[in-house]
Motif scaffolding. Structure first.
Motif, short mmCIF file in Angstrom:
data_model
loop_
_atom_site.label_atom_id
_atom_site.label_comp_id
_atom_site.label_asym_id
_atom_site.label_seq_id
_atom_site.Cartn_x
_atom_site.Cartn_y
_atom_site.Cartn_z
N PHE A 1 0.83 -1.21 0.00
CA PHE A 1 0.00 0.00 0.00
C PHE A 1 0.87 1.26 0.00
CE2 PHE A 1 -3.61 -2.56 2.06
CZ PHE A 1 -4.22 -2.74 0.84
N LEU A 2 1.97 1.22 0.76
CA LEU A 2 2.89 2.37 0.76
C LEU A 2 3.43 2.60 -0.64
CD1 LEU A 2 4.90 1.91 4.06
CD2 LEU A 2 3.86 4.04 3.30
N ASN A 3 3.78 1.52 -1.31
CA ASN A 3 4.32 1.64 -2.66
C ASN A 3 3.28 2.22 -3.60
OD1 ASN A 3 5.60 1.18 -5.18
ND2 ASN A 3 6.78 -0.48 -4.26
N PHE A 4 2.04 1.72 -3.50
CA PHE A 4 0.99 2.19 -4.42
C PHE A 4 0.64 3.66 -4.14
CE2 PHE A 4 -3.44 2.64 -5.92
CZ PHE A 4 -3.22 2.33 -7.25
N THR A 5 0.52 4.02 -2.85
CA THR A 5 0.20 5.43 -2.56
C THR A 5 1.33 6.34 -3.04
OG1 THR A 5 1.00 5.04 -0.31
CG2 THR A 5 -1.38 5.04 -0.62
N GLY A 6 2.58 5.88 -2.85
CA GLY A 6 3.72 6.69 -3.31
C GLY A 6 3.70 6.86 -4.82
N TYR A 7 3.35 5.78 -5.49
CA TYR A 7 3.24 5.80 -6.96
C TYR A 7 2.19 6.82 -7.40
CZ TYR A 7 1.65 3.53 -11.39
OH TYR A 7 1.26 3.24 -12.66
N ILE A 8 1.06 6.84 -6.71
CA ILE A 8 -0.01 7.77 -7.06
C ILE A 8 0.41 9.22 -6.82
CG2 ILE A 8 -2.36 8.52 -6.42
CD1 ILE A 8 -2.13 5.91 -8.11
N LEU A 9 1.31 9.45 -5.83
CA LEU A 9 1.71 10.82 -5.52
C LEU A 9 2.37 11.52 -6.71
CD1 LEU A 9 3.07 10.75 -1.86
CD2 LEU A 9 0.76 11.07 -2.69
#
Lengths: 402, 346
Positions: free
Chosen positions: B121-129
């Motif tokens: 989830f951290l990776n995906f949220t960071g990707y969306i940023l």
């Protein structure tokens, strides 16, 4: 273990030095803060060698991104260029409205004469409507010579010509093979078309088709050579529906100007096209037209008058007269309040002319800055008949022999 | 030598056999190190990152191209995050393939699984940023999956997205989750996970009477090995960062639904889900299958035959074969679908 740590530390150090070295090889970012946007741009980091586009668009004011789009902060060529409008040419008609338009730029009001883009979009140079109408009429696809179709679909709600809209011309929908071939072979001239291959045809598309005579330069001092990238380069052969390039050897300006069969007078090959032909003729008057002839109106008599009439003149009394703005863009004459200039039948100022005290006239070449002195027809031995005033009647006596 | 604070984080001695690289793969420790790198590089990025739709992608361009060494920091952050997923997966595989999850380590296995999930989830949220046209497709498709959940899907969507379509509330929510919510949870879980490793008796090993090798290494040796791993990981991160920069694309300038996405691809760790989505029902393949896989992972210590104590401390013990085979099949399928999903669609 200690040895392993020492070796791996060496590798890490090497990697860090490599990162440092790669970083030092990057160009130092060069910031440009255009007055109009107030947002920093870094395009000149790589593009510092480009000449100023024009005196009217100083880079300190406009920057690059206002016209070109692109990613102003990116120093990676792919990303920086990925969102550029119209590739390298933001004035391509598909994007000109966004790049060059805007109410304070070139889609201003008609009353201010700042509706350049609207006019160009409806002009025959971009609709190609005359050629399309003629070909479709000739080969039986339409029953009159009125324009119904253009390169792009376009509407003109405040039409003066009765043509309110053009549909898009689609050669694949035509049943006559000649019209289909016309669509395949003959679409290299309208100003948004990709030009034919060859040095003599080299030009940009859109506004830059005419206004860009050199790389990254915009000008209103358009030399006849720019017009020649489309005009006088050859002929369309209607039997084979192909373009036949000129094969005669062009050695001087006289030969470059017109094709062998054409008749012309001395001023027609001494001046540049834009010295006589006006903005509304070349860029359109805002209305849709069926033919080039409907919009091209300047004749010999516009400057020379007739036996019974002097050419139209106007004394500049209003400091806001558009003549001053046009003269400002191409500073070849020092136009002053109180000067008397020639005007066309439609009232367009021929701002590079002046009426001299002795009753003769003076014209300064917009691109050449050459000075020409000329006289009215009135009071000469000219035997022109009153009902034969078009230029081709003048050519009968005044044409230059080749 | 007096043990330092750092030494004191480790037990005085651990068995030689179970401290070998080829047994632990160093995956758990590397994951913690990568987390540390992520916190430091992420904190540096926070000085420049602006979490608004208009500014986000531009501020990332600023970091990447204009801030001195900003590009390097961002690349290291990116690569640490990708390696974290890989290393965590390897850690999970190691634990299952050595049967180490049996009580008393069962609860710590669940904590580890939760950490794995959170790092995704951290990776995906960071990707969306990034908020650029490169992430747009995954943002729209990924969040639309939430809507397919029966009964509460729409409410969950509104809570996570902050509106009826992705926009500025979405970005600030993802940002808050990324730098605060998920970070706090993972910090707590990492501490708990590490504490439970020692509370549960260190790395899984057979009882003293069954050990083949009675030797032990000191915490000094252990720290040296960890140092070596950290140095090599750092070098790998820097080299990856130099030769393969983090992806970047043009900003989303119109609304998320109006802009043209640059690519129609999920981030690599969701490619297997993307591949399954091509086969049909988004709820079934996008939500249910991943949840079932997660459930199987959760149940591994509870439903499969337990590893014999005598077989602990080595690879592929016979007693938990079924768990190994189950996880191997899941892993191979995910890898296979990922490869399928990464092939260009014709």
């Amino acid at each position: 273990m200690r040895k392993l740590i020492a070796i791996s530390s060496g590798i890490l150090l090497l990697a860090l030095s490599l990162a440092w070295w790669m970083n030092s090889r990057q160009p130092q970012p060069v910031e440009l803060m255009p007055i109009l946007t107030g947002q920093p741009e870094y395009c000149v980091t790589c593009h510092s060698d480009l000449p100023e586009i024009s005196a009217s668009h100083p880079v300190e004011t406009f920057g690059c991104v206002s016209c070109h789009g692109g990613e102003r902060l990116a120093l990676d060529a792919d990303l920086a260029h990925s969102t550029m409008r119209g590739g390298a040419n933001p004035s391509d008609l598909s994007v000109a409205e966004i790049s060059c338009g805007g109410s304070s730029c070139h889609t201003g009001s008609e009353a201010d004469d700042r509706d350049h883009i609207q006019r160009v979009m409806t002009s025959v140079q971009s609709t190609y409507a005359g050629a399309i109408a003629n070909i479709r009429y000739t080969f039986g696809a339409q029953t009159d010579l009125t324009a119904h179709q253009g390169i792009n679909a376009i509407t003109d709600e405040r039409t003066q010509t009765g043509i309110t809209a053009l549909e898009i011309f689609n050669p694949t929908l035509e049943s006559n093979p000649m019209i289909q071939k016309f669509g395949e072979e003959c679409f290299t001239c309208h100003i948004n078309a990709v030009p034919r291959e060859g040095e003599s045809y080299t030009r940009q598309t859109g506004c830059a088709a005419c206004h860009s005579t050199e790389q990254h330069q915009l000008t209103t001092a358009i030399s006849y050579t720019q017009c020649n990238t489309c005009h006088n380069r050859g002929n369309y052969d209607l039997r084979t529906m192909t373009f036949v390039e000129r094969t005669d050897h062009l050695t001087n300006r006289l030969e470059e100007y017109y094709q062998p069969i054409a008749q012309f007078t001395q001023c027609e090959y001494t001046l540049d096209c834009v010295d006589c032909h006006t903005r509304s003729e070349v860029m359109g008057d805002g209305d849709l037209h069926s033919n080039q002839k409907d919009i091209q109106y300047v004749q010999c008599k516009t400057c020379h008058g007739t036996l019974t009439e002097l050419p139209l003149t106007k004394t500049l009394t209003d400091p806001n007269d558009i003549a001053f703005r046009m003269a400002f863009l191409k500073p070849v004459v020092d136009l002053k309040l109180g000067d008397t200039i020639l005007v066309t039948e439609q009232g367009e100022p021929l701002w590079n002319t002046r009426v001299l005290p002795d009753g003769t006239y003076e014209m300064i070449g917009k691109a050449t800055k050459q000075k020409f002195n000329f006289r009215p027809v009135m009071g000469t031995a000219c035997e022109q008949k009153p009902n034969e005033q078009e230029s081709h009647f003048c050519h009968e006596c005044h044409a230059v022999e080749r | 030598m007096r043990p330092s604070f750092f030494h004191h984080l480790h037990p005085p001695t651990i068995p030689t056999a179970q401290s070998r690289w080829r047994y632990t793969l160093g995956a758990g420790g590397t994951a913690i190190f990568l987390m540390l790198v992520l916190v430091i590089t992420g904190a540096l990025e926070m000085f420049y990152y602006i979490p608004t739709p208009a500014e986000a992608a531009l501020s990332i361009q600023t970091i990447t191209y204009l801030v001195p060494f900003g590009g390097l920091v961002r690349n290291i952050h990116f690569w640490s995050a990708q390696l974290l997923i890989v290393v965590s997966a390897v850690h999970l595989l190691r634990v299952v393939f050595t049967g180490a999850y049996i009580p008393p380590r069962r609860f710590n296995y669940l904590l580890g699984l939760a950490l794995f999930l959170i790092s995704i989830f951290l990776n995906f949220t960071g990707y969306i940023l990034r908020w650029d046209t490169g992430i747009q497709w995954a943002l729209v498709v990924g969040t639309n999956l939430i809507k397919t959940i029966p009964f509460f899907g729409n409410n969950l969507y509104t809570i996570l997205i902050g509106g009826s379509e992705p926009g500025s509330p979405t970005l600030i929510r993802f940002y808050t989750w990324h730098v605060f919510g998920l970070m706090i949870i993972s910090a707590i879980l990492i501490g708990w996970h590490a504490f439970r490793v020692r509370r549960d008796g260190g790395i899984a090993l057979p009882p003293p009477s069954l050990r083949a090798d009675p030797n032990r290494i000191s915490r000094f040796e252990l720290v040296r090995r960890e140092t070596l791993a950290m140095i090599l990981t750092s070098a790998a991160l820097i080299i990856l960062s130099i030769f393969s920069p983090a992806p970047i694309a043009a900003p989303i300038r119109l609304s998320v639904l109006q802009s043209v996405p640059e690519s129609a691809a999920a981030p690599w760790f969701f490619l297997w889900v993307q591949q399954m989505l091509k086969w049909g029902d988004p709820f079934l393949f996008g939500i249910l299958v991943p949840v079932i896989i997660l459930l199987i992972l959760v149940l591994i210590p509870y439903i499969f035959p337990k590893t014999l104590e005598s077989e602990l401390g080595r690879w592929f013990p016979k007693s938990n074969r079924l768990a190994q085979i189950t996880l191997a099949i899941i892993t191979l399928l995910i890898i296979f679908f990922t490869i399928l999903g990464s092939l260009p669609t014709s």
